[in-house]
Design a protein around this motif. Structure first.
Motif, short mmCIF file in Angstrom:
data_model
loop_
_atom_site.label_atom_id
_atom_site.label_comp_id
_atom_site.label_asym_id
_atom_site.label_seq_id
_atom_site.Cartn_x
_atom_site.Cartn_y
_atom_site.Cartn_z
N LEU A 48 0.69 -1.25 0.04
CA LEU A 48 -0.07 0.03 0.00
C LEU A 48 0.64 1.19 0.01
N LYS A 49 2.01 1.15 0.72
CA LYS A 49 2.94 2.40 1.04
C LYS A 49 3.55 2.64 -0.63
N ASN A 50 3.93 1.68 -1.39
CA ASN A 50 4.50 1.83 -2.63
C ASN A 50 3.36 2.32 -3.65
N ALA A 51 2.27 2.39 -3.40
CA ALA A 51 1.13 3.12 -4.16
C ALA A 51 0.62 4.55 -3.68
N TYR A 95 15.90 4.33 18.81
CA TYR A 95 15.95 3.63 17.59
C TYR A 95 15.53 4.64 16.32
N LEU A 96 14.61 5.59 16.61
CA LEU A 96 14.13 6.38 15.78
C LEU A 96 15.25 7.57 15.53
N ASP A 97 16.09 8.09 16.48
CA ASP A 97 17.20 8.68 16.33
C ASP A 97 18.30 8.38 15.42
N LYS A 98 18.23 6.91 15.70
CA LYS A 98 19.49 6.29 14.87
C LYS A 98 18.93 6.06 13.54
N THR A 99 17.70 5.92 13.18
CA THR A 99 17.22 5.67 11.82
C THR A 99 17.26 6.92 10.86
N GLU A 100 17.02 8.07 11.80
CA GLU A 100 17.37 9.44 11.02
C GLU A 100 18.80 9.66 10.68
N VAL A 101 19.65 9.53 11.54
CA VAL A 101 21.10 9.72 11.69
C VAL A 101 21.54 8.84 10.15
N LYS A 113 11.75 12.46 8.36
CA LYS A 113 11.18 12.75 9.81
C LYS A 113 10.37 11.66 10.21
N THR A 114 10.89 11.12 11.30
CA THR A 114 10.01 9.95 12.27
C THR A 114 9.61 10.69 13.78
N GLY A 115 8.62 10.00 14.03
CA GLY A 115 8.33 10.30 15.25
C GLY A 115 7.23 9.53 16.24
N ILE A 116 6.67 9.81 17.17
CA ILE A 116 6.09 9.14 17.90
C ILE A 116 4.58 9.75 18.58
N ILE A 117 3.61 9.28 18.29
CA ILE A 117 2.28 9.61 18.86
C ILE A 117 1.87 8.72 19.96
N LYS A 123 12.57 0.54 7.92
CA LYS A 123 12.19 0.10 6.31
C LYS A 123 11.56 1.09 5.78
N ASP A 124 11.11 2.28 6.28
CA ASP A 124 10.21 3.36 5.53
C ASP A 124 9.04 2.85 5.10
N ILE A 125 8.55 1.88 5.73
CA ILE A 125 7.08 1.58 5.49
C ILE A 125 6.14 2.70 6.34
N ILE A 126 6.45 3.06 7.44
CA ILE A 126 5.79 4.18 8.16
C ILE A 126 6.92 5.22 8.64
N GLN A 127 6.41 6.34 9.01
CA GLN A 127 7.10 7.31 9.72
C GLN A 127 7.02 7.49 10.86
N TYR A 128 5.78 7.41 11.39
CA TYR A 128 5.48 7.69 12.74
C TYR A 128 4.72 6.24 13.56
#
Length: 219
Positions: A47-50, A98-104, A112-116, A75-80
């Motif tokens: 779905l993400k690819n579409a 984990y997210l901080d390392k992903t961005e680096v 941009k990644t994050g937590i809700i 894997k860049d399937i989601i961002q948040y």
């Protein structure tokens, strides 16, 4: 007047992706927790690819392993990651690492990644608890003993006046009450799912009306 963000949750079919691509909310959600809208990692990636890359992708989880949640972002399937369970401060801190390392480590510029953190609201103490979480956004949903979220019912919005973090308002948000909700509680964004469905599936006409009404009247 500032722009209110629009989030449409519970995408699970390629048709749903086509609907949001044509109507362009700001955020979309894939539900990985147990639900009638649950998607697998493989389906979410398809779905993400579409999906139009301008749409911000959110994954919804309930008490699921932090390493797996982080892997979907890596894997860049989601961002948040939207956490709907009993995830505590320690869980959020681990996920943030984990997210901080992903961005680096990411080759994608401005990734941009994050937590809700979702909070089910029953009383004002729930709002106080929401303010204490170290996350990017809060999502305020309706308390229910039957499920962790997505029951399609509203709660007493007057309790939100004590909220001091940016938040999405969820819980029974539809094209009929979205403008009232925005005007009354001034959320960062509104989150709709079941209110944009007919017979349990996303309805493009409802999505179109929802997005147009908010953009036309709120900006």
């Amino acid at each position: 007047m500032s722009t209110t963000k629009i989030k449409i949750c519970g995408l699970r079919r390629l048709e749903d992706v086509e609907y949001v691509n044509r109507n362009m909310p700001d955020y979309i959600g894939f539900v990985f927790a147990k639900s009638k809208r649950q998607v697998s990692e493989e389906l979410a990636e398809e779905l993400k690819n579409a999906l139009n890359p301008a749409l911000i992708r959110v994954g919804v989880f309930v008490n699921q392993p932090v390493e797996w949640v982080a892997s979907l972002i890596q894997k860049d399937i989601i961002q948040y990651a939207q956490l709907h369970g009993d995830e505590d401060a320690e869980y959020i801190t681990r996920l943030r690492t984990y997210l901080d390392k992903t961005e680096v480590d990411s080759d994608v510029t401005d990734k941009k990644t994050g937590i809700i953190k979702a909070v089910r609201v029953k009383e004002e103490a729930d709002i106080e608890r929401a303010n204490s979480y170290d996350c990017d956004y809060i999502l305020l949903d309706t308390f229910s003993v039957e499920c962790e979220g997505g029951n399609g019912k509203t709660f007493d919005w007057s309790m939100i006046k004590k909220m001091n973090k940016p938040f999405f308002l969820a819980g029974g948000i539809t094209q009929e009450n979205a403008l009232q909700a925005i005007q009354e509680v001034k959320p960062y964004g509104v989150d709709a799912s079941s209110g944009l469905e007919t017979d349990g599936f996303k309805d493009e006409e409802k999505i179109k009306n929802f997005v147009e009404k908010i953009r036309k009247n709120i900006g």
